[in-house]
Motif scaffolding. Sequence first.
Motif, PDB file in Angstrom:
ATOM      1  N   THR A 197       0.829  -1.214   0.000  1.00 37.89           N
ATOM      2  CA  THR A 197       0.000   0.000   0.000  1.00 37.89           C
ATOM      3  C   THR A 197       0.866   1.268   0.000  1.00 37.89           C
ATOM      4  OG1 THR A 197      -0.022  -0.042   2.396  1.00 37.89           O
ATOM      5  CG2 THR A 197      -1.868  -1.121   1.275  1.00 37.89           C
TER       6      THR A 197
ATOM      7  N   PRO B 113       0.326   6.169   4.211  1.00 36.51           N
ATOM      8  CA  PRO B 113      -0.720   7.171   4.452  1.00 36.51           C
ATOM      9  C   PRO B 113      -0.207   8.617   4.437  1.00 36.51           C
ATOM     10  CG  PRO B 113      -0.969   5.316   5.966  1.00 36.51           C
ATOM     11  CD  PRO B 113       0.305   5.069   5.202  1.00 36.51           C
TER      12      PRO B 113
ATOM     13  N   LEU C  64      -0.440   9.902   1.007  1.00 38.48           N
ATOM     14  CA  LEU C  64      -1.811  10.196   0.564  1.00 38.48           C
ATOM     15  C   LEU C  64      -2.257  11.557   1.117  1.00 38.48           C
ATOM     16  CD1 LEU C  64      -3.422   6.661   0.990  1.00 38.48           C
ATOM     17  CD2 LEU C  64      -2.579   7.730  -1.124  1.00 38.48           C
ATOM     18  N   ASP C  65      -1.885  11.837   2.375  1.00 37.59           N
ATOM     19  CA  ASP C  65      -2.216  13.136   2.969  1.00 37.59           C
ATOM     20  C   ASP C  65      -1.518  14.269   2.215  1.00 37.59           C
ATOM     21  OD1 ASP C  65      -3.709  11.800   4.854  1.00 37.59           O
ATOM     22  OD2 ASP C  65      -2.206  11.958   6.444  1.00 37.59           O
TER      23      ASP C  65
END
Length: 206
Positions: A85, A88, A91-92
């Motif tokens: 993945t 995160p 992605l932010d």
Amino acid sequence: MSGPVAVAPGVVLWRERLDRAAQAALLSEVFARATDAPFYRPVMPGSGAAFSVEETNFGELGWLSDKSGYRYVPVHPQTGRPWPTIPPALLDLWDATTGYRTPPQCCLVNLYRPGARMGLHQDREEATDAPVLSVSLGDQALFRIGGTTRRGPTRSVKLASGDVLVFGGPARLAFHGIDRIVAGSSTLVPGGGRINLTLRRVTKPE
Ligand code: MD6
Ligand code: FE
């Protein structure tokens, strides 16, 4: 962190957008995923000549170069497993800097050990108008950007650890590359070198 600098039309640079702690946290997320999806050395379409950079990917699609061409694939070419993945924090950062309406599908990871470089190229395997977001970690790099033809004037900008670049609009199909890495300019990457992460939307959002 300083304010964004316009490097060229469509190219915005935030120097040290990530502080040292954020860089170290992101780097450990990258290396943790690389145990599952190891770095490999891609080869050029046609000639089969090996890249000097090593690569892996995160996300639903990974960018691959091999003898048959450039394309996006859902699994690692050596393990056959889906890519890990996207971290995160990236992605932010995509949401905060691009404002694009859908999340990225690919995070291409380039590992430059001292001496590695990347020739002038265009990123044009993506069927979308979304920008590309680039994050640099580790040693400084000399990034060169030109226009949409291979010939013509170029300009160079130094990219350092924590720098974030958004590459879109009129620059989306601009030629660009990495002339060289300044070996030893950062202590972030164990063993030395530079990691570049580029986040891409690959397919058109519905
Ligand atoms: C690098 N970057 O910084 C190579 N591509 O190592 C790229 O090739 C790149 O920085 C598309 C958009 C932004 C980039
Ligand atoms: Fe590129």
